[in-house]
Design a protein around this motif. Structure first.
Motif, PDB file in Angstrom:
ATOM      1  N   LYS A  39       0.639  -1.238   0.033  1.00 23.07           N
ATOM      2  CA  LYS A  39      -0.002   0.027   0.234  1.00 23.07           C
ATOM      3  C   LYS A  39       0.719   1.384  -0.042  1.00 23.07           C
ATOM      4  O   LYS A  39       0.513   2.096  -0.844  1.00 23.07           O
ATOM      5  N   ARG A  40       2.103   1.089   0.688  1.00 22.65           N
ATOM      6  CA  ARG A  40       3.034   2.311   0.826  1.00 22.65           C
ATOM      7  C   ARG A  40       3.537   2.717  -0.569  1.00 22.65           C
ATOM      8  O   ARG A  40       3.550   3.786  -0.688  1.00 22.65           O
ATOM      9  N   VAL A  41       4.046   1.394  -0.999  1.00 19.09           N
ATOM     10  CA  VAL A  41       4.499   1.558  -2.492  1.00 19.09           C
ATOM     11  C   VAL A  41       3.861   2.157  -3.619  1.00 19.09           C
ATOM     12  O   VAL A  41       4.202   3.071  -4.184  1.00 19.09           O
ATOM     13  N   LYS A  42       2.408   1.825  -3.539  1.00 16.24           N
ATOM     14  CA  LYS A  42       1.300   2.291  -4.491  1.00 16.24           C
ATOM     15  C   LYS A  42       1.138   3.707  -4.126  1.00 16.24           C
ATOM     16  O   LYS A  42       1.187   4.555  -5.002  1.00 16.24           O
ATOM     17  N   GLU A  43       1.155   4.145  -2.848  1.00 18.07           N
ATOM     18  CA  GLU A  43       0.758   5.509  -2.526  1.00 18.07           C
ATOM     19  C   GLU A  43       2.171   6.582  -3.153  1.00 18.07           C
ATOM     20  O   GLU A  43       1.976   7.309  -3.644  1.00 18.07           O
ATOM     21  N   HIS A  44       3.106   5.997  -2.765  1.00 20.69           N
ATOM     22  CA  HIS A  44       4.293   6.688  -3.294  1.00 20.69           C
ATOM     23  C   HIS A  44       4.519   6.713  -4.770  1.00 20.69           C
ATOM     24  O   HIS A  44       4.989   7.902  -5.165  1.00 20.69           O
ATOM     25  N   ARG A  45       4.219   5.659  -5.353  1.00 25.38           N
ATOM     26  CA  ARG A  45       4.281   5.552  -7.123  1.00 25.38           C
ATOM     27  C   ARG A  45       3.084   6.894  -7.485  1.00 25.38           C
ATOM     28  O   ARG A  45       3.492   7.810  -8.288  1.00 25.38           O
ATOM     29  N   ASN A  46       1.952   6.989  -6.941  1.00 28.12           N
ATOM     30  CA  ASN A  46       1.112   7.885  -7.109  1.00 28.12           C
ATOM     31  C   ASN A  46       1.333   9.159  -7.041  1.00 28.12           C
ATOM     32  O   ASN A  46       1.244  10.089  -7.594  1.00 28.12           O
ATOM     33  N   MET A  47       2.099   9.531  -5.751  1.00 30.37           N
ATOM     34  CA  MET A  47       2.705  10.781  -5.303  1.00 30.37           C
ATOM     35  C   MET A  47       3.789  11.219  -6.310  1.00 30.37           C
ATOM     36  O   MET A  47       3.709  12.356  -6.886  1.00 30.37           O
ATOM     37  N   VAL A  48       4.534  10.264  -6.865  1.00 33.65           N
ATOM     38  CA  VAL A  48       5.596  10.808  -7.880  1.00 33.65           C
ATOM     39  C   VAL A  48       4.980  10.993  -9.010  1.00 33.65           C
ATOM     40  O   VAL A  48       5.502  12.048  -9.617  1.00 33.65           O
ATOM     41  N   GLU A  49       4.157  10.284  -9.541  1.00 33.42           N
ATOM     42  CA  GLU A  49       3.573  10.294 -10.712  1.00 33.42           C
ATOM     43  C   GLU A  49       2.741  11.990 -10.894  1.00 33.42           C
ATOM     44  O   GLU A  49       2.651  12.305 -11.853  1.00 33.42           O
ATOM     45  N   ARG A  71      19.457  18.294 -10.770  1.00 29.91           N
ATOM     46  CA  ARG A  71      18.626  17.442 -11.109  1.00 29.91           C
ATOM     47  C   ARG A  71      18.394  16.294 -10.255  1.00 29.91           C
ATOM     48  O   ARG A  71      19.391  15.826  -9.823  1.00 29.91           O
ATOM     49  N   VAL A  72      17.126  15.716  -9.964  1.00 29.03           N
ATOM     50  CA  VAL A  72      16.962  14.846  -9.311  1.00 29.03           C
ATOM     51  C   VAL A  72      16.221  13.590  -9.790  1.00 29.03           C
ATOM     52  O   VAL A  72      15.312  13.731 -10.404  1.00 29.03           O
ATOM     53  N   VAL A  73      16.565  12.406  -9.428  1.00 28.67           N
ATOM     54  CA  VAL A  73      15.777  11.059 -10.138  1.00 28.67           C
ATOM     55  C   VAL A  73      14.203  11.325  -9.473  1.00 28.67           C
ATOM     56  O   VAL A  73      14.143  11.463  -8.105  1.00 28.67           O
ATOM     57  N   ARG A  74      13.179  11.350 -10.178  1.00 29.18           N
ATOM     58  CA  ARG A  74      11.885  11.164  -9.815  1.00 29.18           C
ATOM     59  C   ARG A  74      11.589  10.115  -8.557  1.00 29.18           C
ATOM     60  O   ARG A  74      11.022  10.681  -7.440  1.00 29.18           O
ATOM     61  N   ALA A  75      12.008   8.910  -8.624  1.00 34.19           N
ATOM     62  CA  ALA A  75      11.887   8.175  -7.412  1.00 34.19           C
ATOM     63  C   ALA A  75      12.627   8.667  -5.977  1.00 34.19           C
ATOM     64  O   ALA A  75      11.946   8.030  -5.137  1.00 34.19           O
ATOM     65  N   THR A  76      13.475   9.317  -6.205  1.00 31.16           N
ATOM     66  CA  THR A  76      14.045   9.772  -4.942  1.00 31.16           C
ATOM     67  C   THR A  76      13.121  10.910  -4.156  1.00 31.16           C
ATOM     68  O   THR A  76      13.671  11.511  -3.049  1.00 31.16           O
TER      69      THR A  76
END
Length: 108
Positions: free
Chosen positions: A41-51, A88-93
């Motif tokens: 659930k946390r991984v999915k929330e983080h992915r949605n936030m980053v997108e 410049r920052v990688v989006r996942a960080t």
């Protein structure tokens, strides 16, 4: 006769074998609900936030830098951490979004 024949005890069906695996199955079910499911659930929330990141959002990176997003590309962001200083920052960080910008209303 001093020696008596020894007889093996008869194995008691499949119920004994299944009963031995019930605790193992219960441990797996408990681990799934206490560890695996919340992590997914946390991984999915983080992915949605980053997108959902867009220009103007104030973010905190995993390295602790706080800045404002100035440019969004496929897998990388440009973050202004001070006036005139851009990194410049990688989006996942991206760890957290502090302030989201309000969407601009279309003039009609």
């Amino acid at each position: 006769m001093f020696v008596t024949p020894a007889y093996a005890q008869a194995a008691g069906g499949g119920a004994g074998a299944i009963a031995q695996f019930i605790p193992l199955i219960l441990i797996f079910v408990i681990m799934y609900f206490l560890i695996l499911r919340p992590q997914q659930k946390r991984v999915k929330e983080h992915r949605n936030m980053v997108e959902a990141l867009k220009r103007g959002d104030q973010v905190i990176t995993q390295g602790g830098l706080i800045g404002k997003v100035t440019d969004v590309k496929d897998d990388e962001l440009t973050v202004e951490i001070a006036q005139g200083v851009k990194v410049r920052v990688v989006r996942a960080t991206i760890a957290q979004v502090v302030n989201k910008t309000a969407p601009v209303a279309a003039n009609s």
